[in-house]
Design an enzyme around this catalytic site. Structure first.
Site, PDB file in Angstrom:
ATOM      1  CG  HIS A   1      -6.349   6.245   0.095  1.00 52.66           C
ATOM      2  ND1 HIS A   1      -6.429   7.034   1.211  1.00 52.66           N
ATOM      3  CD2 HIS A   1      -5.272   5.423   0.301  1.00 52.66           C
ATOM      4  CE1 HIS A   1      -5.453   6.723   2.047  1.00 52.66           C
ATOM      5  NE2 HIS A   1      -4.736   5.750   1.517  1.00 52.66           N
TER       6      HIS A   1
ATOM      7  CG  HIS B   1       0.220   6.201  -0.404  1.00 51.92           C
ATOM      8  ND1 HIS B   1      -0.901   6.603  -1.096  1.00 51.92           N
ATOM      9  CD2 HIS B   1      -0.233   5.679   0.771  1.00 51.92           C
ATOM     10  CE1 HIS B   1      -1.980   6.339  -0.368  1.00 51.92           C
ATOM     11  NE2 HIS B   1      -1.610   5.764   0.761  1.00 51.92           N
TER      12      HIS B   1
ATOM     13  CG  HIS C   1      -1.821   1.146   1.368  1.00 52.67           C
ATOM     14  ND1 HIS C   1      -3.137   1.134   0.952  1.00 52.67           N
ATOM     15  CD2 HIS C   1      -1.614   2.384   1.893  1.00 52.67           C
ATOM     16  CE1 HIS C   1      -3.688   2.319   1.212  1.00 52.67           C
ATOM     17  NE2 HIS C   1      -2.780   3.102   1.792  1.00 52.67           N
ATOM     18  CD  GLU C   2       1.801   3.655   3.736  1.00 53.51           C
ATOM     19  OE1 GLU C   2       2.104   4.731   3.208  1.00 53.51           O
ATOM     20  OE2 GLU C   2       0.738   3.490   4.379  1.00 53.51           O
TER      21      GLU C   2
END
Ligand code: TQI
Ligand code: ZN
Ligand code: ZN
Length: 168
Positions: free
Chosen positions: A135, A129, A125-126
């Site tokens: 998101h 980013h 997930h990170e």
């Protein structure tokens, strides 16, 4: 549906081969480093990007470290649960994890702490980013902004792949 950061920042098309390094102050185990290696591979499979570990923290494009509480970037961690990790959009390249969490590094440790979080799921997930994804509103996506303790969600969904392929 996927989203981007305001202004759609991304790594330049001249910079396809990115390096990452771990904060040497953390003295991380090979098991933890392997989790991040696997997480980077999941994104490189769908992009022209490559990720190579560097032993030079200062010059690496992407810098990974575990910290507790106030760690100097104005975004303090908050102890167990709450914020687990954060990453800054390109071109900053910082991925920080809350050292107060119980991190699941391999399935053997999955039983036990009810608040343990799966490290690879958070890493995937990170890294999204770090590469410029915001998101997603699709629950199956790794970029969906909720995950439960003990749950493993590491496979990129079609929505994650479509988003990253718009950027790269
Ligand atoms: N950290 C938030 C996150 O990474 C930080 C954050 C909040 C953020 N809003 C943002 C980052 C907007 C970029 C853009 O989303 S977290 C999850 C998830 C967190 C949350 O600790 O709450 C994961 C870290 F999505 F599952 F809820 C990792 Cl996987
Ligand atoms: Zn931080
Ligand atoms: Zn997020």
């Amino acid at each position: 549906h996927y989203s981007f950061f305001p202004g759609m920042p991304r790594w330049s098309s001249r910079r396809r081969d990115l390096t990452y390094a771990f904060d040497p102050r953390n003295q991380l185990s090979d098991d933890v480093k392997r989790v991040f290696g696997n997480a980077f591979t999941r994104w490189s499979e769908w992009t022209p990007l490559t990720f190579t570990e560097s032993s030079n923290y200062d010059t690496a494009d992407l810098k990974i470290g575990f910290y507790g509480g106030n760690h100097g970037d104005g975004e303090d961690f908050d102890g167990v649960l709450g914020t687990l990790a954060h990453a800054f959009a390109p071109p900053r390249g910082l991925l920080h994890l809350d050292s107060d969490e119980t991190w699941i590094i391999d399935d053997v440790f999955a039983s036990g702490s009810p608040s343990a979080m799966d490290l690879e799921s958070v890493a995937v997930h990170e890294i999204g980013h770090l590469l410029g994804l915001g998101h997603s509103s699709i629950e199956e996506a790794v970029m969906f902004p909720t995950i439960s303790s003990g749950v493993r969600k590491v496979e990129l969904a079609r929505d994650d792949v479509e988003g990253i392929q718009v950027l790269y």
